[in-house]
Design an enzyme around this catalytic site. Sequence first.
Site, PDB file in Angstrom:
ATOM      1  N   GLU A   1       0.820  -1.214   0.000  1.00  0.00           N
ATOM      2  CA  GLU A   1       0.000   0.000   0.000  1.00  0.00           C
ATOM      3  C   GLU A   1       0.857   1.269   0.000  1.00  0.00           C
ATOM      4  OE1 GLU A   1      -2.755  -0.665   3.322  1.00  0.00           O
ATOM      5  OE2 GLU A   1      -4.100  -1.701   1.936  1.00  0.00           O
TER       6      GLU A   1
ATOM      7  N   ASP B   1      -8.284  -9.217   4.030  1.00  0.00           N
ATOM      8  CA  ASP B   1      -7.997  -8.085   4.908  1.00  0.00           C
ATOM      9  C   ASP B   1      -9.021  -7.978   6.041  1.00  0.00           C
ATOM     10  OD1 ASP B   1      -6.977  -5.820   6.018  1.00  0.00           O
ATOM     11  OD2 ASP B   1      -7.571  -4.461   4.393  1.00  0.00           O
TER      12      ASP B   1
ATOM     13  N   GLU C   1     -12.698  -2.555  12.063  1.00  0.00           N
ATOM     14  CA  GLU C   1     -12.724  -1.783  10.823  1.00  0.00           C
ATOM     15  C   GLU C   1     -13.836  -2.230   9.884  1.00  0.00           C
ATOM     16  OE1 GLU C   1      -8.991  -1.986   8.763  1.00  0.00           O
ATOM     17  OE2 GLU C   1      -9.732  -0.875   7.021  1.00  0.00           O
TER      18      GLU C   1
END
Length: 687
Positions: free
Chosen positions: A289, A362, A390
Site C-alpha cells: 500500500e 484483509d 474496521e
Amino acid sequence: MVAAALLAAGQACAEDGYALWLRHAPLEGEALADLREAAPIVPVIVGRPGSPTLAIAEAELRRGLAGLQGYDRPRLTRDSTEIVLSCGEEKGDGAAGFGIAPEMIEGRQAVVIAAEDHVGCLYGSFALLRALGEGKPLSEIRLTEAPTMPLRMLDHWDNPDGTVERGYAGRSIIDWWHLPEKLDPRLVDYARANASIGINAIAVNNVNAKAFMLEPRYIAKLARLADAWRPYGIRVFLSARFSAPMELGGLPTADPLDPAVKAWWKAKADEIYASIPDFGGFLVKANSEGQPGPQDYGRSHAEGANMLAAALGERGTVIWRAFVYRAEDSTDRTMQAYAEFQPLDGQFAGNVILQIKNGPLDFQPREPFHPLFGAMPRTRVMLEAQITREYLGQASGIAYLAPLWKEVLDADTGRGGTVAQIVAPTGMAGVANVGSDRNWTGTHFDQANWYAFGRLAWNPALPSEDIAREWAAQTFTRNPQPLGTITAMMLASRGTVVDYTGPMGLAHLMGTGHHYGPAPWVCDLERPDWNPCYYHRADNGGVGFDRTATGSNALAQYAPAVAAQWSDPATIDPRFLLWFHHMPWTHRLPSGRTLWEELATRYDAGVAGVDRMAADWASLAPAIDPERHAAVAGDLSIQRKEARWWRDASLAYWQSVNGLPLPPDTAPPAEPLDAYRQRKFPEAPGQ
Ligand code: BDP
C-alpha cells in the site's frame, strides 16, 4: 459505613467503563461471606527481595480483594488467609507461568501463588482475582497455567499527531507531544489491564510509520513508555519506516544490501538499546500500500528483513508483515502474499517473524484462514488479528470477535497442524482498539474483544463462550441468568454481522476509504482490487469469485486435503461458498432454497439477530447499572439501523444486477438503490 454499604451495593460511583474487567465489584452471597470471613488478606512475599513488579502484584491483590469484599481497603481478621507470593527471580518474562493452590503454612491457612519469576507472580495474582471475580470460592481455586505463545502483542495504529488509523474510540492514548516529560497515568492503567490478560508486547505506532519516530527525541519518548510498562512485563516495539536512512540519515538509498544503509540501521539500533535495553524490535510494513521496502531496490522481503534483523542482533526481533498486494499484479489479490512469501521460506533470519493476517484478504467479517499458515515450515510465523472493528461495524453495536479468531486458530492447515499449533511457538498480534474514550474502546462490549484477544494469545484452546462468560461476569454481573443472556448475545453477534454485511462468503463490500456501510456497487476505483465488484463478481448469471481451477485457483495454495473440502460447491461449507465459487443465482442449496433465496434469508437473519440482541439487552435493564445499560442500548439502536441499511442496500443492488423478483416473504428495501448509492460519509472516523 454509608460509603461501604453503597459500595457493597455496587452503586457508589457511576459505571463509566474505565475500570474495564478490573472493576472487582463486591461479591454476593456465600462467595462474599467466604471472602470476608475465611479469607485474606495479607499478600506476603517470600524468598526474594521485592521488585517493582512484585509491588504491583501486591497492590493489585490488595485493591482487588478489598473491592471483592466490598471494602475500601482490605480488612484483617485473626483468621485471615495469607496470600503468599513465592516468586523466584526478578528477571524473567513469566513464560513459565504460575501455580495457585491452598496450603497450610505453620498451622495457618494460605493460598500460594508460585512462579519462577516476578512477572509470573503478577500473572498469577491477576488470575486469582479473575477466578474470585467470577465467584469461585477462594479455597477451591487451584490453577496451573503458562502462556501458550511467547509473544502476545498489541499493534497500535496510532499516529504521532494523536489520530488513530482505523481507531473508533477517540484519539490515541499516547500523548507523544508531551512525552517524555509528561506521562499520562492512563498509560499505567493501560499496562495493568494488559498485564491482567497476559499481553507482553506493544508496538506503539502505526505500521504506516513516520520516519521521524526514529529520531532521538522520539527514542526518549519511547524510553519513558518502556520504563512505565516494564514492571508489567511489557516490552515496546516500534514500527519502522524502511526508507528512514534516506529521510533521517540523508543517504541516497535505503537498499538493504548497501553498507552505509546497514551501518545506519545498526547505529540506530545501538542508539535505541542504549536507552531501552529490552527494546522488542521493529515492526515493518514494506512494499505494501505504497510503503517503501526492499523491492524498491530489487531486493527480496527476506533481504530487507534480514538486514534489520542483523542490526538488532540477539537483542530483538523484526516482525515483518506479509500483508502485500499490488495494483500492477492482475493475480487474484488473495493469492499475492503467498506467491511472494512462500518461495522465501527458509531464507529469513532466526530473529525475524513473519506476521500474517488471519485471512488472505484483509480482516473481513469472515475469511478462510491464510494459506501461508503451514506453508512456511522453516520460517517463524505469527498471526495478526484485528481487534478494532474496521470491517465489522466499527464502534457501533456488538460484535464479539473471539469466534472469528477461534475459527482461524482451530482451522486445520493440513500441513502440520491447526493455525494455533503453527503459531504457538511464536505468537499472535492484535491491532488495538483502544483510544482516549473514557471506556477505552468506544463501546463497552468492545472491551470484550481486547480481553478475548489477550486470553486467546495466552491460551488459544479457551472456548469463546468461557471467555465471554468470564469477561461479562467481571464486567457486568455474576448473576447467572443475566450472565447467560449476555454470553449468548455475545456468541451470536459476529455471525449476525456476517449475515447482514456479507453472508455465504461474500467479502469486501464496504464503502470506499472509510470502510463504513455497504457499497457493493463500487466498480470504478483506479485500483481494480479496491473495488467491491472485483470481489463479488456479480452479474446477471450469478455471484461469487471463482477461486477453483477454472478461476484464479487460489485453492491450489492450500494443502490438498483442505482444498478438497472447498473445491466442490455441492459439499463446501456454505459459509465459504461465494468466496471460492461463482454460482448461479438459481443454484439450489442443501437448505432447499436457491442461492438468491438463501442470501435474502441470511440478510433477514442478520437484521433479526440484531433486533434480538436489542430486545435481550432491554430485558437486562434491572440487572445492569443504568449508565452502561443506556450506552449499550444506544449502540444497539445504531446497529439496528445499520443492519437494515446493509440488508436493504445489498438486496437492492443484487436485484439490480440479477433482475430477479425478491423471494416471497422478503420485504422490499426501504429505499430505492440510488438513495443508498448517494449516501456519502466523508467525515467517517478512523481514516
Ligand atoms: C487495512 C487498513 C489500512 C491498513 C492496512 C494494513 O484499511 O488502514 O494500513 O490494512 O494492515 O485493513 O497495513
